[in-house]
Design an enzyme around this catalytic site. Structure first.
Site, PDB file in Angstrom:
ATOM      1  CG  HIS A  37      -4.792 -30.435  -5.980  1.00 27.26           C
ATOM      2  ND1 HIS A  37      -3.917 -31.422  -5.634  1.00 27.26           N
ATOM      3  CD2 HIS A  37      -5.524 -30.945  -7.009  1.00 27.26           C
ATOM      4  CE1 HIS A  37      -4.086 -32.484  -6.421  1.00 27.26           C
ATOM      5  NE2 HIS A  37      -5.079 -32.210  -7.266  1.00 27.26           N
TER       6      HIS A  37
ATOM      7  CD  GLN B 287      -4.084 -35.731 -11.906  1.00 29.19           C
ATOM      8  OE1 GLN B 287      -5.240 -35.566 -12.273  1.00 29.19           O
ATOM      9  NE2 GLN B 287      -3.759 -36.084 -10.676  1.00 29.19           N
TER      10      GLN B 287
ATOM     11  CG  HIS C  64      -0.530 -30.809  -3.241  1.00 29.54           C
ATOM     12  ND1 HIS C  64      -1.545 -31.527  -3.828  1.00 29.54           N
ATOM     13  CD2 HIS C  64       0.288 -31.727  -2.686  1.00 29.54           C
ATOM     14  CE1 HIS C  64      -1.336 -32.813  -3.634  1.00 29.54           C
ATOM     15  NE2 HIS C  64      -0.231 -32.966  -2.942  1.00 29.54           N
TER      16      HIS C  64
ATOM     17  CB  CYS D  76      -1.250 -35.744  -1.147  1.00 29.05           C
ATOM     18  SG  CYS D  76       0.224 -36.243  -2.081  1.00 29.05           S
TER      19      CYS D  76
ATOM     20  CB  SER E 100      -5.677 -36.536  -7.524  1.00 29.33           C
ATOM     21  OG  SER E 100      -4.790 -37.240  -8.359  1.00 29.33           O
TER      22      SER E 100
END
Length: 137
Positions: free
Chosen positions: A131, A105, A29, A87, A128
């Site tokens: 994505h 998630q 991702h 990330c 977060s």
């Protein structure tokens, strides 16, 4: 670290045996954090200065452009992830490794399991950040 681990979203589960392949996926991702992200710091922005000044709309716009570049062949997913993802999986080209249900998630999990191997998701919004996901297995 995988999405959610740095934000304590990944649920820890002990497994005594490997998961059946139908219950597990593998994905990469690209995460772009923004002012609304739960944790406003990343490996490339430890103080969170850029993240705190990034709107959700501009984060989405970046991902839309990255997705177009990947789909058109102008760029490789792993190259963009390595340079731009917030990330820590960026150091692995965005690779998260294998995971099963209940480990990510919910919006991220649902999007990943809905993809076919080799497909790239539309924008996925989580606590977060935003994505795009490439299902790899």
């Amino acid at each position: 670290m995988k999405p959610g681990e740095e934000d304590s979203h990944r649920k820890r589960k002990k497994r005594s045996k490997p998961m059946a392949s139908g219950n597990q996926v593998r994905a990469s991702h690209i995460l772009i954090k923004h002012e609304g992200s739960r944790r406003k710091a990343s490996w490339k922005d430890p103080e969170g200065r850029v993240i705190m000044n990034t709107t959700k709309e501009s984060a989405i716009a970046k991902l839309v452009q990255f997705r177009e570049d990947i789909l058109s062949g102008k760029a490789k997913f792993e190259d963009i992830a390595s340079r731009h993802s917030d990330c820590s999986s960026a150091k692995r080209g965005g690779d998260l490794g294998p995971f099963g249900r209940g480990q990510m998630q919910k919006p991220f999990e649902d999007a990943t399991f809905a993809l076919k191997v080799g497909d790239i998701s539309d924008i996925v919004d989580t606590d977060s950040g935003v994505h795009i996901i490439l299902r790899t297995a």
